[in-house]
Design a protein around this motif. Structure first.
Motif, PDB file in Angstrom:
ATOM      1  N   ALA A 112       0.385   5.100   1.332  1.00  0.00           N
ATOM      2  CA  ALA A 112       0.037   3.930   0.796  1.00  0.00           C
ATOM      3  C   ALA A 112       0.603   3.311  -0.585  1.00  0.00           C
ATOM      4  N   ILE A 113       0.727   2.654  -1.418  1.00  0.00           N
ATOM      5  CA  ILE A 113       1.045   1.695  -1.946  1.00  0.00           C
ATOM      6  C   ILE A 113       0.504   2.213  -3.665  1.00  0.00           C
ATOM      7  N   GLY A 114       0.909   2.177  -4.662  1.00  0.00           N
ATOM      8  CA  GLY A 114       1.280   2.026  -6.299  1.00  0.00           C
ATOM      9  C   GLY A 114       0.499   3.422  -6.208  1.00  0.00           C
ATOM     10  N   ASN A 115      -1.206   3.556  -6.648  1.00  0.00           N
ATOM     11  CA  ASN A 115      -1.481   5.394  -7.141  1.00  0.00           C
ATOM     12  C   ASN A 115      -2.358   5.174  -6.002  1.00  0.00           C
ATOM     13  N   ALA A 116      -2.592   4.650  -5.078  1.00  0.00           N
ATOM     14  CA  ALA A 116      -3.571   4.782  -3.753  1.00  0.00           C
ATOM     15  C   ALA A 116      -2.799   6.422  -3.696  1.00  0.00           C
ATOM     16  N   PRO A 117      -4.031   7.032  -2.734  1.00  0.00           N
ATOM     17  CA  PRO A 117      -4.007   9.169  -2.565  1.00  0.00           C
ATOM     18  C   PRO A 117      -3.479   8.575  -1.394  1.00  0.00           C
ATOM     19  N   ILE A 118      -2.205   9.775  -1.202  1.00  0.00           N
ATOM     20  CA  ILE A 118      -1.705   9.797   0.069  1.00  0.00           C
ATOM     21  C   ILE A 118      -2.311  10.636   1.162  1.00  0.00           C
ATOM     22  N   LEU A 119      -2.161   9.947   2.610  1.00  0.00           N
ATOM     23  CA  LEU A 119      -2.626  11.180   3.003  1.00  0.00           C
ATOM     24  C   LEU A 119      -2.503  12.593   3.466  1.00  0.00           C
TER      25      LEU A 119
END
Lengths: 283, 142
Positions: free
Chosen positions: B63-70
């Motif tokens: 994930a980059i930036g504020n993308a949700p993390i798996l």
């Protein structure tokens, strides 16, 4: 690049295909004839069709798609590549007669066959991604493209969509400038008959001894079953085509990559059966 | 643990070997580098190439930036799939609606077209036995 070589690159850029865009097959007079550059993309034609064809005037550009002989045409492929695929993959095809007759549709978009959302912005994004992918293959990173100013990046696409070779080359020569960066892999994609998946793999510009590879060497690296080692005596049962031209397997790959690539800096190579009693020119 | 999907299956344990040879068992392919099989006719060759590559490619999502993390970052995906499958899989894992923007990149560098084939991407851009896919909710690398 010598003047002679530059002339060849320019001639490739200037290659066009006369196309008859048919909106209503029952009424072929409602057709638009356009000479489309081989490197261009169908979504760049769509606005012209919407402007000039009454039946399409209320259509959304994203809903328009193109078909040849029952086959929806991939709008994200360059037009010349599409034409070479449909004419070369089916011998005796009527497509070998020009103009190329393409049907235009504005409903029932075949979402399972074509990528969705064709449009000028989408194709521009896809083009920029392709040129980055080519840079990554050639140089191992996308620095050459990313180091361009925003204005130069825009100019690449703008030159393509307005058919200005010099404007494109003035920027692209910086991307292809290999000084200070070791050459990695040839940006190349192979298209084979019978709905074979597109083949892309790494192949070097030079062999282990540092000698320049030929197109044949590269094809052998990527598809080992295609060519027997060192066998130049028997005629292979295939020909190699790009820009409508049958290419010699002895073409130096570096020269081919620099002069015969599409504006996305990929060599798009079709491997197909020879046309019986072929009269097509070969390089 | 994430749900396995028909085309891509979640690994049940962390990857212990980051070796590309974990594309197991399918030793019937003769398209591998380094071998020189006899020249085939074009039809035979295409038939061989069209044989579904059932081997697996390991993708690593970052994930980059504020993308949700798996919950986990490594997944196995069948090599013959298109990149579209990866996009759909990630959207499903993140429970993203069709209209939510999501951008996917290879090696923090470029976005492949959805019809590019995972095995091609792995062969060309794989590193350390897996294919690195970065994702974010706003365009990151143009």
């Amino acid at each position: 690049m010598t003047d002679k070589d530059r002339e060849i690159a320019r001639a490739i850029w200037n290659g066009k295909i006369p196309i008859q865009f048919i909106v209503d097959p029952a009424n072929p007079r409602d057709a638009l004839f356009i000479e489309v550059p081989r490197y261009s993309f169908l979504p760049l034609i769509t606005p012209q069709l919407i402007t000039h064809v009454d039946q399409l005037q209320a259509s959304e550009p994203h809903s328009i798609w193109y078909e040849y002989d029952g086959e929806p045409l991939k709008w994200h492929y360059p037009v010349g590549l599409l034409y070479d695929i449909v004419t070369r993959m089916r011998p005796n095809s009527a497509a070998q007669q020009l103009p190329w007759r393409i049907l235009v549709h504005n409903e029932n978009f075949p979402e399972t066959v074509l990528l969705r959302n064709p449009g000028i912005e989408t194709i521009q994004d896809m083009y920029m991604s392709m040129i980055k992918e080519a840079d990554f293959l050639r140089h191992g990173s996308t620095k050459k493209v990313m180091n361009l100013s925003k204005q130069d990046q825009t100019q690449l696409w703008h030159a393509l969509s307005t058919e200005r070779y010099d404007d494109h080359w003035n920027v692209n020569q910086h991307i292809l400038d290999d000084r200070g960066v070791p050459l990695r892999s040839v940006p190349i994609r192979l298209y084979l008959p019978n709905q074979c998946p597109v083949i892309q793999d790494t192949a070097s510009f030079t062999n282990d001894e540092g000698n320049l590879m030929t197109l044949g060497d590269v094809l052998k690296t990527i598809v080992p079953g295609l060519i027997v080692t060192g066998d130049t005596t028997t005629a292979p049962d295939f020909v190699v085509v790009s820009h409508g031209i049958e290419l010699s397997l002895h073409t130096p790959i570096r020269w081919a990559s620099d002069h015969l690539s599409y504006p996305d800096n990929f060599l798009h190579i079709i491997i197909c059966r020879p046309i019986p009693s072929s009269s097509s020119p070969s390089l | 643990m994430s749900q396995a999907s028909p085309s891509s299956e979640a690994l049940s344990s962390p990857i212990t070997t980051a070796d590309s040879t974990s594309t197991t068992a399918d030793d019937d392919k003769d398209v591998e580098h380094g071998k020189t099989p006899p020249a085939q006719s074009l039809d035979e060759l295409v038939n061989t190439l069209k044989t579904k590559d059932t081997s697996k490619v390991i993708v690593r999502f970052a994930a980059i930036g504020n993308a949700p993390i798996l919950k986990q970052s490594y997944y196995k995906i069948t090599a013959s799939n298109k990149f579209q499958t990866v996009i759909q899989f990630l959207r499903k894992e993140l429970r993203y609606q069709g209209s939510d923007p999501l951008f996917l990149y290879i090696n923090s560098a470029f976005s492949p077209a959805p019809d590019e084939i995972v095995s091609n991407l792995y062969k060309c851009f794989g590193t350390g036995g897996h294919l690195i896919i970065n994702y974010c909710t706003t365009a990151a690398w143009g």
